[in-house]
Design an enzyme around this catalytic site. Structure first.
Site, PDB file in Angstrom:
ATOM      1  N   GLY A   1       0.841  -1.202   0.000  1.00  0.00           N
ATOM      2  CA  GLY A   1       0.000   0.000   0.000  1.00  0.00           C
ATOM      3  C   GLY A   1       0.862   1.232   0.000  1.00  0.00           C
ATOM      4  N   THR A   2       1.454   1.518   1.078  1.00  0.00           N
ATOM      5  CA  THR A   2       2.709   2.246   1.253  1.00  0.00           C
ATOM      6  C   THR A   2       2.793   3.745   1.298  1.00  0.00           C
ATOM      7  OG1 THR A   2       4.017   0.440   0.441  1.00  0.00           O
ATOM      8  CG2 THR A   2       4.981   2.568   0.204  1.00  0.00           C
TER       9      THR A   2
END
Lengths: 212, 268
Positions: A12-13
């Site tokens: 996701g990050t």
């Protein structure tokens, strides 16, 4: 540009990298998701591709791991083949070649940062399409959209190492609170000519912010 | 003009359109046997404990009530498999062969990272079409190591892991109880509890608990370590007494002699 396939593991990050005189600071959150389930809550998204060259991975976990492994392999061979250490530009170029030539098959947003004898410190960003951008600081991942304003306001050229670390820590922390696909702990790496210092900021030690 | 050569490896997608048309007409696609599954692994003070349930499903039917999901990779390494049963079986068999040859080539005991790299590069090449979701654990010269490997080719290295449809139930057990430096008994008990959480709370998992303990130089494969789903003893005896069923001709059937009709002409 390839979308994540159903069931594919996503980083996701929130990732970022900042350049300073004598080195770079790279930072990332630690969440990997499969749909709504967090497959790994302590992921290390800061991957070493060479002694003083790291990449921050966002997008598909499988794609970015595979690409980083291939680049690390080429860089390991580089010194023997060319008689000198690879520069960050070389590493970024290798990433770009893979990401651009396979743009329809990959889902990878990568930031490359490190130190070499030729340029000193550098930061390169390679977003989804495979273009390459050399910048003093770079943001990436789904959580980055929440902190562009904060970063544009608070970034200054020629910050010290400590200021850069605080800047990265604060930015990633803000993104993690707002982005569902980012979270866990903050991992940092400070890359200088002499060494690579790995730092970990756990949930209880996150910078202060309004949490309601 | 030379005929178009078919590639000898990889998947053939020639029938995709045809299958879509058949589904449209009302036919149902055959279900691959999946291991609904709960598989887990954890690191304890002396090594690794792996665990798995034993239910294999084909759609909503249980195809195998006591299948083996903990596969041998090397004398010091085992791999639990979730996803498509055939894919996990063949993938682990293939890598097991490759590891044996590699070990002979290098003259050394196989390392877990080697198996992990072989598996991830193979699965990445097939872009997730090989539905193998694995928990790989082993003990090599560098110590105990535990990895998860997803079908698309991503890996995670962690001290405790769960995979499969029952992974959330099992992870709840680990997240509340795992700590560094568990004893062997604690580790096995925790794995058993985690698998049972999957067995009783996930419809895709069931039957028995298999456990595998890997330490330096030793492996204990505890097949059916727990059997919490034994069928209860039947309440009555359901045999019928001889003579219950009446039949008219008690003698064995007699042979018919060959007289009627002409024999079949079998001359070429």
């Amino acid at each position: 540009m390839a979308q994540l396939k159903p069931g594919e593991v996503s980083l996701g990050t929130t990732i970022m990298a900042v350049q300073f005189e004598g080195g770079v600071v790279v930072g990332a959150d630690s969440r990997t998701t499969t749909g709504t389930y967090i497959a790994n809550r302590v992921t290390d998204k800061l991957t070493k591709v060479h002694d003083r060259i790291y990449c921050c991975r966002s997008g598909s976990a499988a794609d970015t791991q595979a690409v980083a492994d291939i680049v690390a392999y080429h860089l390991e061979l580089y010194t023997a083949q060319h008689g000198k250490e690879p520069t960050v530009k070389v590493a970024a170029s290798l990433f770009q070649q893979l990401c651009y030539e396979n743009k329809n098959r990959l889902s990878a947003g990568i930031i490359i940062a490190g130190w070499d004898k030729v340029e000193g410190s550098s930061v390169y960003e390679i977003p989804l399409g495979g273009s390459i951008h050399k910048q003093p600081f770079a943001l990436g991942g789904s959580g980055s959209v929440f902190i562009y304003g904060y970063c544009d306001k608070n970034f200054q050229l020629n910050m010290s190492k400590e200021e850069c670390i605080e800047f990265v820590k604060n930015s990633v922390s803000l993104a993690m609170t707002r982005d569902g696909s980012s979270g866990g702990v903050i991992r940092l790496a400070v890359i200088t000519e002499d060494n690579v210092e790995r730092l970990l900021v756990t949930g209880d030690k996150l910078p202060e912010q309004y949490l309601g | 003009m030379a005929p178009l050569l078919e590639p000898s490896t990889g998947f053939k997608f020639d029938n995709v359109k045809r299958n879509q048309q058949l589904v449209h007409k009302g036919h149902s696609l055959p279900h691959a046997t999946k291991t609904g599954t709960t598989i887990v692994g954890l690191i304890f003070s002396d090594g690794i404990v792996l665990g798995a349930d034993t239910r294999a499903t084909a759609g909503s039917i249980v195809a195998d009530k006591n299948c083996e999901k903990i596969h041998f990779l090397a004398p010091n390494m085992y791999c639990c498999g979730a996803g498509t049963a055939a894919d996990t079986e063949f993938t682990t068999n293939m890598v097991s062969s490759q590891l044996a040859l590699h070990s002979l080539n290098t003259g050394r005991e196989s390392r877990v990272a080697t198996a992990m790299t072989m598996l991830k590069q193979y699965l990445f090449r097939y872009q997730g079409h090989i539905g193998a979701y694995l928990v790989l654990g082993g003990y090599d010269v560098t110590g105990p190591h535990l990895y998860t490997i997803h079908a698309h080719g991503s890996t995670d290295k962690l001290p405790y892991v769960t995979m499969g449809s029952g992974s959330l139930a099992a992870m709840s057990v680990f997240e509340s109880r795992w700590r560094a430096g568990l004893s062997r008994e604690e580790g096995i008990e925790m794995v058993k509890d985690a698998i049972e959480a999957g067995i009783f709370n996930d419809l895709g998992s069931g039957s028995n608990v298999d456990v595998c303990v890997i330490t330096s130089g030793n492996v204990e494969y505890l097949r059916n370590y727990a059997r919490p789903n034994e069928r209860v003893a039947k309440e009555q005896a359901y045999k019928f007494a001889p003579g219950t069923t009446e039949f008219v001709v008690p003698k064995p059937a007699t042979q018919h002699s060959e007289e009627e009709g002409t024999a079949m002409d079998v001359s070429a």
